[in-house]
Scaffold this active site. Sequence first.
Site, mmCIF file in Angstrom:
data_model
loop_
_atom_site.group_PDB
_atom_site.id
_atom_site.type_symbol
_atom_site.label_atom_id
_atom_site.label_comp_id
_atom_site.label_asym_id
_atom_site.label_seq_id
_atom_site.Cartn_x
_atom_site.Cartn_y
_atom_site.Cartn_z
ATOM 1 C CB CYS A 98 46.536 26.870 46.664
ATOM 2 S SG CYS A 98 44.727 27.340 47.319
ATOM 3 C CG HIS A 226 45.042 27.698 42.299
ATOM 4 N ND1 HIS A 226 45.183 26.488 42.579
ATOM 5 C CD2 HIS A 226 44.565 28.404 43.166
ATOM 6 C CE1 HIS A 226 44.462 26.381 43.761
ATOM 7 N NE2 HIS A 226 44.304 27.411 44.114
ATOM 8 C CD GLU A 228 47.295 25.014 39.873
ATOM 9 O OE1 GLU A 228 46.459 24.917 40.750
ATOM 10 O OE2 GLU A 228 48.282 25.891 39.885
#
Length: 252
Positions: A98, A226, A228
């Site tokens: 991102c 994302h 994560e």
Amino acid sequence: MTATALLTVGVLALQGGFYEHLTLLRAAAAHLADAESRPSVEYSFIEVRTPEQLAQCSALVIPGGESTTISLVAAASGLLEPLRHFVKVDKKPTWGTCAGLILLSDQVSATKKGGQELIGGLAVRVHRNHFGRQIESFNAPLSLPFLSGDDGAQTEAPYPGVFIRAPVVEEVLSTSSHDQQPVQILAKLPGRVNKMKEGMSQATTKDDAGDVIAVRQGNILGTSFHPELTTDLRMHVWWLRQIVAASNKQSS
């Protein structure tokens, strides 16, 4: 590489989702260790806030967050030029998610007033906040063929894509240097409604080609989404394997 090599992987920890990346990287390393009877690699994962910490790293993650803030803090910390050297001169494996994708791109459109400093190295132009504001964040199942087996077949479940004020790659730029590798488009997101295209008063739908949400050029990986912010280890496991492959190639 030696029988048991130590690779230090850093996560830029100036702002954004660095803790989440570190958590999944450690889980991915444990997964790989469990999968191998005699692991050939040991990993050390560190937060990177200084040039000295960056110099310890064999690879780096630049997390999601606010790209302008990360850029300003990196400049104030004396990290911007070392980051550029790490990515573009040393050509060490670097993954931007991102905001990280924005910072690693050579050009960015729809920037804030006054623009922002970039690390660069990825020969693309990205469009910031392509899908809209924070309130318009969304999840989408993704087909990521590069995560599959050597035969290229997509046999696993779709990857959970999390998009928060996400950029997309709107153009692959021509490369001026003979030693630059071509940009590989790894994944697209088809059929999304785009509310942020400049000059448009109404929402329009992308064509079947879809929005480019994952690219790779040599040592640099960029994703709009994302990983994560999920519990899915596949992206982080795959990337650690890429780091090992790069280290093996460098040492051979």
